[in-house]
Structures are given as C-alpha cells and as structure tokens.
Design a protein around this motif. Sequence first.
Motif, PDB file in Angstrom:
ATOM      1  N   MET A 162       0.827  -1.208   0.000  1.00 42.20           N
ATOM      2  CA  MET A 162       0.000   0.000   0.000  1.00 42.20           C
ATOM      3  C   MET A 162       0.862   1.259   0.000  1.00 42.20           C
ATOM      4  O   MET A 162       0.590   2.209  -0.740  1.00 42.20           O
ATOM      5  CB  MET A 162      -0.930  -0.008   1.218  1.00 42.20           C
ATOM      6  CG  MET A 162      -1.996  -1.089   1.181  1.00 42.20           C
ATOM      7  SD  MET A 162      -2.882  -1.250   2.751  1.00 42.20           S
ATOM      8  CE  MET A 162      -3.662   0.365   2.881  1.00 42.20           C
ATOM      9  N   ALA A 166       1.191   3.966  -3.049  1.00 42.67           N
ATOM     10  CA  ALA A 166       0.803   5.369  -2.909  1.00 42.67           C
ATOM     11  C   ALA A 166       1.800   6.313  -3.570  1.00 42.67           C
ATOM     12  O   ALA A 166       1.433   7.431  -3.966  1.00 42.67           O
ATOM     13  CB  ALA A 166       0.648   5.724  -1.435  1.00 42.67           C
ATOM     14  N   LEU A 198      -2.693   3.702  -2.693  1.00 44.29           N
ATOM     15  CA  LEU A 198      -2.884   3.255  -1.318  1.00 44.29           C
ATOM     16  C   LEU A 198      -3.953   2.173  -1.254  1.00 44.29           C
ATOM     17  O   LEU A 198      -3.837   1.207  -0.504  1.00 44.29           O
ATOM     18  CB  LEU A 198      -3.274   4.440  -0.438  1.00 44.29           C
ATOM     19  CG  LEU A 198      -3.296   4.217   1.077  1.00 44.29           C
ATOM     20  CD1 LEU A 198      -1.902   3.919   1.601  1.00 44.29           C
ATOM     21  CD2 LEU A 198      -3.886   5.429   1.789  1.00 44.29           C
TER      22      LEU A 198
END
Length: 277
Positions: A162, A166, A198
């Motif tokens: 994640m 991002a 994300l």
Amino acid sequence: MNTETLYLIIVYVFVFIFGICIGSFLNVCIYRLPLGESLIKSNSHCMTCGTPIRKRDLIPVVSWCLLRGKCHACGAKISPRYTVVELLNGICYLIIFLHFDVISHPLYAAIVSLMTSALIVVFFMDWDTQLINTWVVVFIGALAIPKYIFCRNESNITLKSMIIGAFVISIPLLVISLASHEKAMGMGDVYLMAAAGLFLGVPNVLIAMLIALVSGSIVGIILKHTNGSSVFAFGPYLALGIAVAALYGDAIADFYVHFTGLDETLEETAMVIANIL
C-alpha cells in the motif's frame, strides 16, 4: 428453482436497486461539488425553470422514463446522463458483487463498490470541468483503511504494498505536474493516483496507470484528428484504469507474468536465493 438460487437472485436485485439509488446521489455530487454547493441542504430542482423536483419524480431511472426525459413543470428536456450514471453505478455494483461473491466476501465487495462510486464522480466531474474534487480523492484513500483491516485476506494486500503503491505512480506524476506547471498533468491526477495506489497497492496501481495511458492515448489521438485539440481531461481514464485494476488487476498481472515467461524466471530466482540463504 431451489431456495438458494432464489435467495441469490433477490440479493443481486437488491444490490442493483441499491446501486442505482446511490447513483442518484452521485449525480448530485457531480453537479454540486464543482459549484461548492451543499450535497444535503438544498433540494433538487429543474435546471431550466428552478421548480423543485417532486418526491415521486426522484425514483432512479423509473422517474426519468415515466417523465419521458422532461421536467414535469416546464417540459424542458432532462439530460439522459442522469439515468446513465444511475444505471452505470447499479451495473458496477452488480458486477463487483458477482465478481467477489456476495455470500463469501460481502464487505470487500461493498468497499470496492464505494470506491467505484467515487471513481464515477471523478470520471464525470473531470470530464465536465477538468477538476477533481479533493474530498472525493480523500474518500478513496480512506477506504484503503477498512480494506486493509478487514479484508487483507481477500485482497492479498500488505501494508508495504500500500505504501509503495501510494508513491510509485504519484511521485512521477508530481514531477511532471511541477515541471509543466500543471499543463501536462494536474495536481488532481497526482492526488488521485496516490489515493488509488494506497487502495490498490502494487502491482495493481501500475496496471491501472497502464490502462489509463492506453485508453487515454487512443481517445487523445481520435480527438486530435477530429477537432485538432490535444487538450483533454486525464482523470476519466485514470478512473477507468483504477476500476478495472480493482477487479481484474491480479488476473491481468498473472496473465502478463505467464505470457512473458516471467513466472519461470521468478521461480528460478527464488530457488537461487533460497539456496544461497
């Protein structure tokens, strides 16, 4: 027809109806957010005569059909896009719940559905105004939290994935945006891909960007040849890529790895590393 099949049909019908109802709210967001208007305080009204829309005329899809696409007060045409957005959201909800199995993974399907609704707002708002609302982007990023907490097994996502997701796309887009003074890429696109990264993690955010680049390039070439303009909103294509990657990103990545033979290379590399260790 057995009881289980009937139950599933009822559930999917409910999902579709709920989806078109949410789609009706999305129309409000698409119209009012660029104007800075409240989403809940003011009532819906005819864009031509200003007459408040009656409650019985607010039934998604059905009311537009019964009114034959016209205002009940002045007879002005009501854009069919309102119904398109409602149907699109309902169909997306249906596809998502079918894909993730409404019985086995209802929460995961619900989270992806909400993210898709936000992407529909991004798509049409950016198409109309070349602007992406920051709060819609924040909403997409915030959905990554319940996805990680409650659905990490279904999504096979890790916190590391994640965090990398991002930044892996948003940072290059940020450089392009700053270098071009937002002429080649707007900051809204940067924020959107940060939130999407994300939510999706890697490699799905890379797949989303690839889909956006391919679809955006095709449409850009068509527009260039038809009206001579090379200026168009990129947000809709990012939204399309994110939605596809959220559903089929893993399958696309697996196909690519197998098609290119990278699966064998990765296995051999893993074996070498294992032997060294």
